[in-house]
Design an enzyme around this catalytic site. Structure first.
Site, PDB file in Angstrom:
ATOM      1  N   THR A  12       0.822  -1.219   0.000  1.00 21.06           N
ATOM      2  CA  THR A  12       0.000   0.000   0.000  1.00 21.06           C
ATOM      3  C   THR A  12       0.852   1.263   0.000  1.00 21.06           C
ATOM      4  O   THR A  12       0.486   2.272  -0.607  1.00 21.06           O
ATOM      5  CB  THR A  12      -0.932  -0.022   1.236  1.00 21.06           C
ATOM      6  OG1 THR A  12      -1.817  -1.126   1.086  1.00 21.06           O
ATOM      7  CG2 THR A  12      -1.748   1.243   1.359  1.00 21.06           C
ATOM      8  N   THR A  87       1.653  -4.813   4.062  1.00 18.55           N
ATOM      9  CA  THR A  87       1.463  -5.294   5.435  1.00 18.55           C
ATOM     10  C   THR A  87       0.998  -6.758   5.485  1.00 18.55           C
ATOM     11  O   THR A  87       1.239  -7.447   6.475  1.00 18.55           O
ATOM     12  CB  THR A  87       0.435  -4.430   6.193  1.00 18.55           C
ATOM     13  OG1 THR A  87      -0.808  -4.489   5.488  1.00 18.55           O
ATOM     14  CG2 THR A  87       0.904  -3.001   6.319  1.00 18.55           C
ATOM     15  N   THR A 157       3.122 -10.002  14.187  1.00 15.45           N
ATOM     16  CA  THR A 157       2.059 -10.573  13.356  1.00 15.45           C
ATOM     17  C   THR A 157       1.059  -9.474  13.026  1.00 15.45           C
ATOM     18  O   THR A 157       0.881  -8.535  13.809  1.00 15.45           O
ATOM     19  CB  THR A 157       1.400 -11.780  14.078  1.00 15.45           C
ATOM     20  OG1 THR A 157       0.551 -12.456  13.174  1.00 15.45           O
ATOM     21  CG2 THR A 157       0.603 -11.389  15.302  1.00 15.45           C
ATOM     22  N   ARG A 233      -2.175 -25.789  13.041  1.00 17.77           N
ATOM     23  CA  ARG A 233      -2.627 -24.656  13.866  1.00 17.77           C
ATOM     24  C   ARG A 233      -3.720 -25.205  14.784  1.00 17.77           C
ATOM     25  O   ARG A 233      -4.868 -25.376  14.389  1.00 17.77           O
ATOM     26  CB  ARG A 233      -3.175 -23.519  13.007  1.00 17.77           C
ATOM     27  CG  ARG A 233      -2.114 -22.831  12.157  1.00 17.77           C
ATOM     28  CD  ARG A 233      -2.698 -21.657  11.400  1.00 17.77           C
ATOM     29  NE  ARG A 233      -3.167 -20.625  12.306  1.00 17.77           N
ATOM     30  CZ  ARG A 233      -4.401 -20.130  12.320  1.00 17.77           C
ATOM     31  NH1 ARG A 233      -5.320 -20.588  11.498  1.00 17.77           N
ATOM     32  NH2 ARG A 233      -4.727 -19.186  13.175  1.00 17.77           N
TER      33      ARG A 233
HETATM   34  N1  ASP Z   1      -2.426  -5.868   0.077  1.00 16.92           N
HETATM   35  C1  ASP Z   1      -1.437  -4.937   0.579  1.00 16.92           C
HETATM   36  C2  ASP Z   1      -0.099  -5.661   0.619  1.00 16.92           C
HETATM   37  O1  ASP Z   1       0.157  -6.409   1.521  1.00 16.92           O
HETATM   38  C3  ASP Z   1      -1.847  -4.436   1.917  1.00 16.92           C
HETATM   39  C4  ASP Z   1      -0.911  -3.425   2.550  1.00 16.92           C
HETATM   40  O2  ASP Z   1       0.156  -3.105   2.099  1.00 16.92           O
HETATM   41  O3  ASP Z   1      -1.306  -2.905   3.622  1.00 16.92           O
HETATM   42  O4  ASP Z   1       0.666  -5.494  -0.276  1.00 16.92           O
END
Ligand code: ASP
Length: 329
Positions: A12, A87, A157, A233
């Site tokens: 993002t 993320t 995490t 898990r």
């Molecule tokens: N879908 C995005 C990624 O992981 C989400 C983000 O960056 O927050 O590339």
């Protein structure tokens, strides 16, 4: 002034708002960076390296290797590294690099954002400024900087989809808290000697989520010839169904016969697996499973991928899996 290499991998933080969604924008990210945050040059001498531009859900071990190679190739020229990353799988990449970059002696700090840099309420600016400042400090490990905290990479995490406070480190205190002052808590170095790039990861690991009413006959379709380790898990301290036709114990026996390691992590984020506490855990032990202790899924998975790529002996792999290599348990 410290020299920092800012490595762009996408996510993002490299995207632009487009209608209702966001899209990767490889052309404008570094322009936006310097136009939006010219003060970055007060903190460090920064060079940028556009390694790749991907949504992090498209990343795999080949990208982790590219990242490790990039750090290794630039290691002597820079004091620290900041990796801009999506993320969604940041904790997997940070964990993978923590195992792959042996004897790391400089900070490698992952960061990203929940909103693109160009969005007015974006958290990108704050996360990036913090990450660069932390990369000038005395850390010697892979971290994740997010929302005013620095976490050990293999302890972190993703905990929230919508909050700016997206990451947590349930079983290990943050390495640093960022307020008016930066309060550092832990500065450890794992391993002695020079950096060794050992980034290599097997894909012969399968993750199975235990859940009520899981039909074990579905697992008969899984080729145990193609995998060398299964991570279950489990519920709570390491439990899953061990009674009647839904029992997973026959599957554990099949794994043992096929020479496949079975490791147990918990679906609960906090605290540790204890396979001695309940009947199911004790049965798992008896049927050859090993404990993931308090490791995150991300750490346990990338650790097994790393160990399988480096060792042939199941005994060695299982021994090492249960030892702390780089502070992951
Ligand atoms: N879908 C995005 C990624 O992981 C989400 C983000 O960056 O927050 O590339």
């Amino acid at each position: 002034m410290k020299k920092i290499l800012l490595i762009q991998t996408g996510g993002t933080i490299a995207m632009n708002a487009k209608g209702a969604g966001v899209e990767l924008d490889p052309d404008s990210w570094s322009k936006v960076l310097y136009e939006e945050i010219p003060e970055l040059s007060d903190i460090a001498e920064i060079s940028t390296f556009p390694l790749f531009f991907e949504d992090s859900s498209d990343l795999n071990a080949s990208h982790w290797i590219q990242l490790a190679n990039c750090v290794e190739e630039n290691y002597s020229q820079y004091d620290g590294f900041v990796i801009l990353h999506g993320t969604d799988t940041m904790a997997y990449s940070a964990s993978a690099l923590s195992f792959g970059l042996k004897n790391l002696g400089k900070p490698v700090i992952f960061t990203g954002s929940q909103l693109p840099m160009s969005s007015i309420r974006s958290d990108a600016r704050r996360n990036l400024v913090n990450a660069i400042e932390l990369a000038t400090m005395d850390f010697k490990e892979v971290g994740i900087c997010f929302n005013d905290a620095l976490y050990r990479g293999n302890r972190a995490t993703k905990m929230s989809i919508g909050d700016f406070d997206a990451f947590g480190s349930p079983n290990f205190n943050p390495l640093a808290d960022i307020g008016i002052q930066i309060q550092t808590r832990v500065a450890e170095k794992f391993g002695k000697g020079k950096l060794e790039n050992a980034a290599s990861y097997s894909d012969e690991v399968f993750v199975l989520t235990a859940h009520p009413n899981l039909n074990p006959t579905l697992l008969e379709g899984l080729s145990l010839k193609k995998i060398r380790a299964v991570i279950i898990r489990a519920f709570g301290s390491g439990n899953f169904c061990v009674k009647g036709e839904k029992s997973l114990l026959p599957f554990l026996d099949n794994c043992r016969e096929a020479g496949v390691t079975v490791a147990i992590v918990s679906q609960a984020d906090y605290d540790s697996i204890d396979l001695t506490q309940y009947t199911a855990g004790r049965a798992a032990l008896k049927h050859g499973a090993i404990s993931g202790n308090d490791m995150t899924l991300e750490a346990a998975l990338t650790k097994l991928m790393f160990l399988l790529a480096h060792y042939d002996s199941k005994t060695d792999i299982e021994d090492l899996f249960q030892q702390s290599l780089v502070g992951e348990l």
